[in-house]
Each structure stands twice: as structure tokens, then as C-alpha cells.
Design a protein around this motif. Sequence first.
Motif, short mmCIF file in Angstrom:
data_model
loop_
_atom_site.label_atom_id
_atom_site.label_comp_id
_atom_site.label_asym_id
_atom_site.label_seq_id
_atom_site.Cartn_x
_atom_site.Cartn_y
_atom_site.Cartn_z
N LEU A 118 0.85 -1.20 0.00
CA LEU A 118 0.00 0.00 0.00
C LEU A 118 0.88 1.24 0.00
CD1 LEU A 118 -2.75 -0.36 2.77
CD2 LEU A 118 -3.12 -0.30 0.31
N ASP A 119 0.36 2.33 -0.58
CA ASP A 119 1.09 3.60 -0.57
C ASP A 119 0.55 4.56 0.49
OD1 ASP A 119 2.58 2.68 -2.66
OD2 ASP A 119 1.49 3.81 -4.19
N ALA A 120 -0.71 4.40 0.84
CA ALA A 120 -1.31 5.37 1.76
C ALA A 120 -2.51 4.76 2.48
CB ALA A 120 -1.78 6.60 0.97
N VAL A 121 -2.75 5.27 3.69
CA VAL A 121 -3.98 4.94 4.41
C VAL A 121 -4.65 6.27 4.73
CG1 VAL A 121 -5.01 3.88 6.45
CG2 VAL A 121 -3.05 2.79 5.34
N ILE A 122 -5.94 6.37 4.39
CA ILE A 122 -6.63 7.65 4.56
C ILE A 122 -7.84 7.47 5.48
CG2 ILE A 122 -5.82 8.46 2.30
CD1 ILE A 122 -8.66 8.07 1.21
N GLY A 123 -8.04 8.45 6.36
CA GLY A 123 -9.18 8.40 7.27
C GLY A 123 -10.48 8.59 6.50
N VAL A 172 6.62 7.37 -1.55
CA VAL A 172 5.68 7.75 -2.62
C VAL A 172 5.36 9.26 -2.61
CG1 VAL A 172 4.63 5.46 -2.64
CG2 VAL A 172 3.52 7.29 -1.33
N ILE A 173 6.00 9.97 -1.70
CA ILE A 173 5.70 11.42 -1.58
C ILE A 173 6.03 12.15 -2.88
CG2 ILE A 173 6.41 13.55 -0.36
CD1 ILE A 173 4.57 11.64 1.20
N ASP A 174 7.14 11.78 -3.48
CA ASP A 174 7.53 12.44 -4.72
C ASP A 174 6.46 12.22 -5.80
OD1 ASP A 174 9.56 13.91 -6.12
OD2 ASP A 174 9.76 12.11 -7.35
N ARG A 194 -3.06 10.10 -8.69
CA ARG A 194 -1.62 9.96 -8.96
C ARG A 194 -1.07 8.64 -8.44
NH1 ARG A 194 0.74 16.08 -7.69
NH2 ARG A 194 -0.47 17.09 -9.32
N LEU A 195 -1.55 8.22 -7.27
CA LEU A 195 -1.03 6.97 -6.70
C LEU A 195 -1.71 5.76 -7.30
CD1 LEU A 195 -0.78 7.92 -2.91
CD2 LEU A 195 1.07 7.78 -4.58
N GLY A 196 -2.95 5.93 -7.74
CA GLY A 196 -3.75 4.79 -8.19
C GLY A 196 -4.62 4.34 -7.02
N THR A 197 -5.92 4.24 -7.25
CA THR A 197 -6.82 3.98 -6.12
C THR A 197 -6.59 2.59 -5.51
OG1 THR A 197 -8.47 3.46 -7.78
CG2 THR A 197 -8.67 5.59 -6.72
N ASP A 198 -6.00 1.67 -6.26
CA ASP A 198 -5.73 0.34 -5.69
C ASP A 198 -4.53 0.36 -4.74
OD1 ASP A 198 -4.16 0.98 -7.87
OD2 ASP A 198 -3.76 -1.12 -8.37
#
Length: 238
Positions: A118-123, A172-174, A194-198
Motif C-alpha cells: 500500500l502507498d497510503a492509508v486515509i481516514g 511515494v511522496i515524490d 496519482r497513486l492509483g486507487t488500488d
Amino acid sequence: MSKNVILIVPCYNEANRIDLAAFHKAPGNVRFLFVDDGSRDGTAAKIESGKPVDAALLRLPRNCGKAEAVRQGMLHVLNHPGIFPGCEMVGFWDADLATPLDEVPALEAQLLAAGRGLDAVIGSRVKKLGSKIERSWTRHILGRIFTTISDNLLNLSAYDSQCGAKIFRKDVIDKAFAEPFVSRWVFDVEVLLRLGTDRVLESPLRAWKDVRGSKINIPSASFRIIRDLWVIRRRYKK
Ligand SMILES: Nc1nc2c(ncn2[C@@H]2O[C@H](COP(=O)(O)OP(=O)(O)O)[C@@H](O)[C@H]2O)c(=O)[nH]1
Ligand SMILES: [Mg+2]
């Protein structure tokens, strides 16, 4: 515990609203980069004198909006690795602490557990048994309309792309923040595209509350928000 999470906190005219004592009580592995977005009410001085010792302050000379303030904060962390050594995750978090800082460990644990999966976890503000989401019904309905439109235009499949509590893997910040955003209002959507929803997990929060003093006037912003979704569609649709 290693100090592995940095949260960018965008601040625009927050002198009367920001509760710095709450930032001092944050979970032990979290550090903050406050970004003063050209405030004219003494926000920067208040933060400078009252922030936790290991927090930093970046001052932007002019107000440029939350999207650019967050982006500048992210780039500052990337370009100055010496200020926050050992950081593995970088996120952003609204200054009003509508999402309490106690929510950080749950998001962080899910991102860590996923490794490179995973690249990110969002609330995500899902009102359900076992969670305390205190949101005005007007904001809730407008939020559902926004989600329906953004899902149809952009195939986003997110329940709540706009919550101001998001954490990313540092590497993945860049990819997510290097390019300026085309939207001042709904940059969160651009980050997901940009990251891709998956690559992103939405995590229902246990607590969230509407904090008075929002500077966004929803009726007048609505038109710009819809227009921005169209601009984003043109820019990102392959
Ligand atoms: N409204 C607004 N917020 C900004 C700006 N720059 C940074 N922010 C920050 O963005 C966050 C969200 O703002 P807020 O007014 O609470 O918006 P809302 O909760 O989405 O209605 C806060 O941390 C603000 O201080 C700006 O130009 N305008
Ligand atoms: Mg708010």
C-alpha cells in the motif's frame, strides 16, 4: 518507539483555533511540520512559541491554499532529510484536529502492516456503531453529493476522499506531491489518482468532529469544486 511519522499541518489564520496543548499530547512517535500558509493573525508566532520541541514550522510568504501548503510541507520534508531523521511515513492532518491525533496509530499500523502493498492509508468518516462521527447533516449530505459526482466523473470508488487525515509511505511522496495540483479545492482526489486507487486503503475513523471556524464557505465553494472535478477529469483521464 522510533519517531517515524511526520504530519504536515497546514495552518491558515488558525491563531484562535489551534490547540497546541493537544499537539504536545500526540502519540510518542509523531512529529509535526506546521506550515503557516501566509496567515495574517499571528498564527506563526503562536506556533513558534508553543509548538512541541521536536516540531518544525515552515512559513509561506503568501496564502496559497491548503493544497499548495500541504505540497510545500511534503517537499520540505523530502528536501531536508536532516530535520526529521528516521521518518518512514509522512501524512497531513487538519490543524483543527477534527480528526483527533489518537487516530494516528491505527492508520500507521495498517500502512506498516501492508509493507510495499500500500502507498497510503486515509481516514474515512463513516458513521456507524462503534464510532463517533459528529458531522452536521448539511455537510454530510453535501459530502455524499460530492462523492457521487466524483465517483461518476473519475471512477474513484472512495467513500470519503476529502477527510483531512491521510498518511503516506515516504517513498511515494515524490509521486504524489512533486507536481503542483491543478485544483485548489479537491487536491485529495488528485493525490488518489496519482497513486492509483488500488494503492490506497480507506480506514473508517473511530472519532471525528466538525470543528467550528471552518474558513470554507460551502455554497460559494460548490461551484468551484464541481469545476475543479471537470478540470481534474481532463487532466488525469487516460
Ligand atoms: N480554508 C483554508 N484552509 C487552509 C488554507 N491554507 C491552509 N488551510 C488549512 O486547511 C485545513 C482545513 O481547513 P478548514 O477551514 O478546517 O476546512 P474544513 O474543515 O474542510 O471546512 C486547516 O488546517 C486550515 O488551517 C486556506 O487558504 N484556506
Ligand atoms: Mg476543519
